[in-house]
Scaffold this motif. Structure first.
Motif, mmCIF file in Angstrom:
data_model
loop_
_atom_site.group_PDB
_atom_site.id
_atom_site.type_symbol
_atom_site.label_atom_id
_atom_site.label_comp_id
_atom_site.label_asym_id
_atom_site.label_seq_id
_atom_site.Cartn_x
_atom_site.Cartn_y
_atom_site.Cartn_z
ATOM 1 N N TYR A 181 0.862 -1.183 0.000
ATOM 2 C CA TYR A 181 0.000 0.000 0.000
ATOM 3 C C TYR A 181 0.897 1.231 0.000
ATOM 4 O O TYR A 181 1.736 1.395 0.879
ATOM 5 C CB TYR A 181 -0.901 -0.016 1.243
ATOM 6 C CG TYR A 181 -1.711 1.251 1.422
ATOM 7 C CD1 TYR A 181 -2.841 1.486 0.656
ATOM 8 C CD2 TYR A 181 -1.336 2.215 2.355
ATOM 9 C CE1 TYR A 181 -3.585 2.654 0.812
ATOM 10 C CE2 TYR A 181 -2.066 3.379 2.519
ATOM 11 C CZ TYR A 181 -3.200 3.588 1.747
ATOM 12 O OH TYR A 181 -3.923 4.752 1.893
ATOM 13 N N ASP A 183 -0.485 4.573 -0.860
ATOM 14 C CA ASP A 183 -1.246 5.830 -0.865
ATOM 15 C C ASP A 183 -1.100 6.551 0.464
ATOM 16 O O ASP A 183 -0.308 6.157 1.316
ATOM 17 C CB ASP A 183 -2.723 5.557 -1.181
ATOM 18 C CG ASP A 183 -2.911 5.173 -2.647
ATOM 19 O OD1 ASP A 183 -2.060 5.549 -3.468
ATOM 20 O OD2 ASP A 183 -3.906 4.490 -2.949
ATOM 21 N N GLN A 189 -8.539 6.806 2.416
ATOM 22 C CA GLN A 189 -7.712 6.185 1.370
ATOM 23 C C GLN A 189 -7.507 4.688 1.645
ATOM 24 O O GLN A 189 -7.555 3.871 0.749
ATOM 25 C CB GLN A 189 -6.339 6.868 1.311
ATOM 26 C CG GLN A 189 -6.383 8.336 1.024
ATOM 27 C CD GLN A 189 -6.263 8.656 -0.456
ATOM 28 O OE1 GLN A 189 -6.920 9.548 -0.929
ATOM 29 N NE2 GLN A 189 -5.450 7.945 -1.191
ATOM 30 N N ALA A 192 -10.647 2.740 0.999
ATOM 31 C CA ALA A 192 -10.851 2.609 -0.453
ATOM 32 C C ALA A 192 -9.972 1.496 -1.008
ATOM 33 O O ALA A 192 -10.412 0.663 -1.812
ATOM 34 C CB ALA A 192 -10.553 3.938 -1.149
ATOM 35 N N ALA A 193 -8.703 1.449 -0.555
ATOM 36 C CA ALA A 193 -7.771 0.421 -1.020
ATOM 37 C C ALA A 193 -8.236 -0.964 -0.578
ATOM 38 O O ALA A 193 -8.163 -1.948 -1.345
ATOM 39 C CB ALA A 193 -6.369 0.699 -0.507
ATOM 40 N N THR A 195 -11.371 -1.873 0.139
ATOM 41 C CA THR A 195 -12.594 -2.197 -0.609
ATOM 42 C C THR A 195 -12.235 -2.699 -2.004
ATOM 43 O O THR A 195 -12.781 -3.711 -2.475
ATOM 44 C CB THR A 195 -13.502 -0.955 -0.703
ATOM 45 O OG1 THR A 195 -13.763 -0.493 0.628
ATOM 46 C CG2 THR A 195 -14.820 -1.279 -1.377
ATOM 47 N N THR A 196 -11.289 -2.025 -2.648
ATOM 48 C CA THR A 196 -10.847 -2.441 -3.999
ATOM 49 C C THR A 196 -10.247 -3.832 -3.939
ATOM 50 O O THR A 196 -10.538 -4.687 -4.791
ATOM 51 C CB THR A 196 -9.790 -1.445 -4.545
ATOM 52 O OG1 THR A 196 -10.372 -0.143 -4.564
ATOM 53 C CG2 THR A 196 -9.349 -1.814 -5.943
ATOM 54 N N ALA A 197 -9.414 -4.086 -2.933
ATOM 55 C CA ALA A 197 -8.736 -5.392 -2.821
ATOM 56 C C ALA A 197 -9.716 -6.519 -2.536
ATOM 57 O O ALA A 197 -9.434 -7.682 -2.820
ATOM 58 C CB ALA A 197 -7.687 -5.327 -1.713
ATOM 59 N N SER A 198 -10.878 -6.190 -1.994
ATOM 60 C CA SER A 198 -11.829 -7.239 -1.603
ATOM 61 C C SER A 198 -12.616 -7.769 -2.811
ATOM 62 O O SER A 198 -13.289 -8.795 -2.708
ATOM 63 C CB SER A 198 -12.805 -6.723 -0.545
ATOM 64 O OG SER A 198 -13.651 -5.739 -1.095
ATOM 65 N N TYR A 199 -12.550 -7.079 -3.944
ATOM 66 C CA TYR A 199 -13.302 -7.538 -5.124
ATOM 67 C C TYR A 199 -12.527 -8.554 -5.920
ATOM 68 O O TYR A 199 -11.322 -8.521 -5.976
ATOM 69 C CB TYR A 199 -13.678 -6.342 -6.016
ATOM 70 C CG TYR A 199 -14.706 -5.447 -5.378
ATOM 71 C CD1 TYR A 199 -15.911 -5.958 -4.907
ATOM 72 C CD2 TYR A 199 -14.445 -4.093 -5.193
ATOM 73 C CE1 TYR A 199 -16.846 -5.152 -4.299
ATOM 74 C CE2 TYR A 199 -15.387 -3.268 -4.591
ATOM 75 C CZ TYR A 199 -16.579 -3.802 -4.141
ATOM 76 O OH TYR A 199 -17.507 -2.988 -3.529
#
Length: 199
Positions: A181, A183, A189, A192-193, A195-199
Motif C-alpha cells: 500500500y 497511498d 484512502q 478505499a484500497a 474495498t478495492t482489494a476485496s473484489y
C-alpha cells in the motif's frame, strides 16, 4: 528479439513489481488478529518508537472497529504485525520494546502489550516496560529472564528479514492482500484500497 535496453527496462519493471509484493506470506508463526484466510489480510511492518507507526496502528484499529460492526458474523479482516527495525534509526529503545512485545507473546499477551507500547510510546524506558508487564499480570521473573537472555531476538530478526525481502526499507510499511500500500495514510484512502482489494 529484445534489445539490451528493452531487456533492462523489463528487469526494472519486474524488480518494481517484486518490491510491491509480500514474499513471506502470513502464517501461524505470525502475530495476527482474525483468521489467515480472511477476505482482507493486512500485514504491517512497524516498530514501537516511530510516531508514524503509532498513527498507522490507530488507523488499523479504526478499520478493525468498522469491519467488526459492519460484518460482525464474518471473518472479513485479518491484521498481522511484524517487527521492522531500521538499524539507522535513532530510537534507543526500539529493539528492547520489540523484545518486550515478544516476551509478552510468550505468555499469551502479545496484542495487549502491543497496544500498551503504542499507547505509551513516549514512555519506553526499562522501568516503564516492566511496569507494563506488571499491569498485564505477566510472570515478571520469566519476563525479565527472556529480556536478559534476549531469547526473542531471532524471532524479531526473521520479521525484519521478511520485510527486507519484500522491499521494505523503513517502517511503517503495509501490505493489503500481499500488495504494498503506497497511498496516503488516512482512513478514507486505506478503506478505499481495502474495498478495492476485496473484489
Amino acid at each position: 528479439m529484445k534489445t539490451p535496453f528493452a531487456r533492462m527496462s523489463d528487469d526494472l519493471m519486474n524488480q518494481n513489481s517484486h518490491l510491491n509484493q509480500l514474499l513471506v506470506l502470513p502464517s501461524q508463526r505470525d502475530h495476527y488478529q482474525g483468521v489467515l484466510n480472511a477476505s482482507i489480510v493486512l500485514v504491517e511492518y512497524g516498530n514501537y518508537q516511530c510516531p508514524q507507526c503509532r498513527e498507522v496502528h490507530q488507523l488499523i484499529q479504526e478499520i478493525q472497529q468498522h469491519f467488526s460492526s459492519e460484518f460482525p458474523e464474518e471473518n472479513w479482516l485479518c491484521v498481522v504485525f511484524r517487527h521492522f527495525i531500521d538499524e539507522h534509526l535513532a530510537y534507543p529503545q526500539v529493539q528492547k520494546a520489540a523484545e518486550v512485545a515478544e516476551a509478552a507473546a510468550a505468555q499469551g499477551q502479545f496484542w495487549q502489550m502491543h497496544d500498551m507500547l503504542f499507547t505509551h510510546q513516549e514512555a519506553l524506558d526499562d522501568g516503564y516496560l516492566v511496569e507494563y508487564a506488571n499491569r498485564l499480570g505477566l510472570d515478571i521473573s520469566q519476563f525479565l529472564q527472556d529480556l536478559s537472555k534476549q531469547v526473542h531476538i531471532d524471532r524479531i530478526n526473521q520479521d525484519i528479514q521478511s520485510g527486507i525481502q519484500s522491499g521494505v526499507t523503513i517502517a511503517p510499511a503495509l501490505f493489503i492482500n500481499g500488495i504494498r500500500y503506497r497511498d496516503r495514510w488516512n482512513v478514507e484512502q486505506l478503506m478505499a484500497a481495502i474495498t478495492t482489494a476485496s473484489y
